[in-house]
Design an enzyme around this catalytic site. Structure first.
Site, PDB file in Angstrom:
ATOM      1  N   CYS A   1     -39.236   9.160   1.780  1.00  0.00           N
ATOM      2  CA  CYS A   1     -38.431   8.031   2.251  1.00  0.00           C
ATOM      3  C   CYS A   1     -39.239   7.323   3.326  1.00  0.00           C
ATOM      4  O   CYS A   1     -40.436   7.560   3.460  1.00  0.00           O
ATOM      5  CB  CYS A   1     -37.078   8.513   2.787  1.00  0.00           C
ATOM      6  SG  CYS A   1     -37.226   9.627   4.190  1.00  0.00           S
ATOM      7  N   LYS A   2     -38.594   6.502   4.086  1.00  0.00           N
ATOM      8  CA  LYS A   2     -39.307   5.711   5.082  1.00  0.00           C
ATOM      9  C   LYS A   2     -39.934   6.584   6.176  1.00  0.00           C
ATOM     10  O   LYS A   2     -41.080   6.396   6.543  1.00  0.00           O
ATOM     11  CB  LYS A   2     -38.349   4.699   5.701  1.00  0.00           C
ATOM     12  CG  LYS A   2     -38.995   3.710   6.636  1.00  0.00           C
ATOM     13  CD  LYS A   2     -38.002   2.662   7.090  1.00  0.00           C
ATOM     14  CE  LYS A   2     -38.668   1.606   7.933  1.00  0.00           C
ATOM     15  NZ  LYS A   2     -37.724   0.551   8.296  1.00  0.00           N
TER      16      LYS A   2
END
Length: 150
Positions: free
Chosen positions: A104-105
């Site tokens: 994810c980020k």
């Protein structure tokens, strides 16, 4: 060494807060390592993820928001929103025996997704340590747009 052990009670008596602080830090470190070993999935560096993709043809899943995915993602990654992430999905269930790498980020959301995959019976689960941020810090290329989103 025996002199250190003989003077240890004196040190503890003279520095109780320092001693308690040391014991607290030591306990936290041990608990953290035990949790890391028993969590069931492995965290990879960007270089480790690159090797996994190239050598083992891993399924790569991005659980970032669609906006973050479109701004930049690892080439070949499929986007699955965390709100729609279902390890029991028939398409994902086909990959149960394959290596699956999730990112994810920043690495927080992917850890939750990895736990769900392990609980659903996936055997070879990885996360990108530090998320896409670590990938870009390693100056590795990003793909843009929705080309592989699902």
């Amino acid at each position: 060494m025996s002199e250190i052990l003989n003077r240890l009670p004196e040190f503890i008596g003279n520095h109780p807060f320092l001693s308690l602080g040391f014991i607290g830090v030591l306990a936290a470190l041990i608990a953290s390592e035990v949790a890391r070993v028993t969590r069931g999935y492995k965290a990879l560096t960007p270089g480790g993820l690159t090797q996994l993709i190239n050598r083992n043809n891993a399924l790569l899943i991005d659980v970032s928001s669609i906006q973050d995915y479109e701004q930049g993602h690892v080439a070949g990654a499929r986007h699955v929103a965390m709100s729609q992430f279902d390890p029991e999905n028939k398409d994902l269930a086909k990959a149960r025996e394959l290596p699956v790498a999730i990112y994810c980020k920043n690495g927080q959301t992917s850890a939750t997704a990895a736990k769900r995959l392990k609980k659903a019976g996936f055997t070879d689960v990885y996360t990108l340590d530090g998320g896409l941020r670590s990938w870009t810090e390693a100056q590795l290329p990003l793909a843009k747009g929705r080309n592989n989103s699902k």
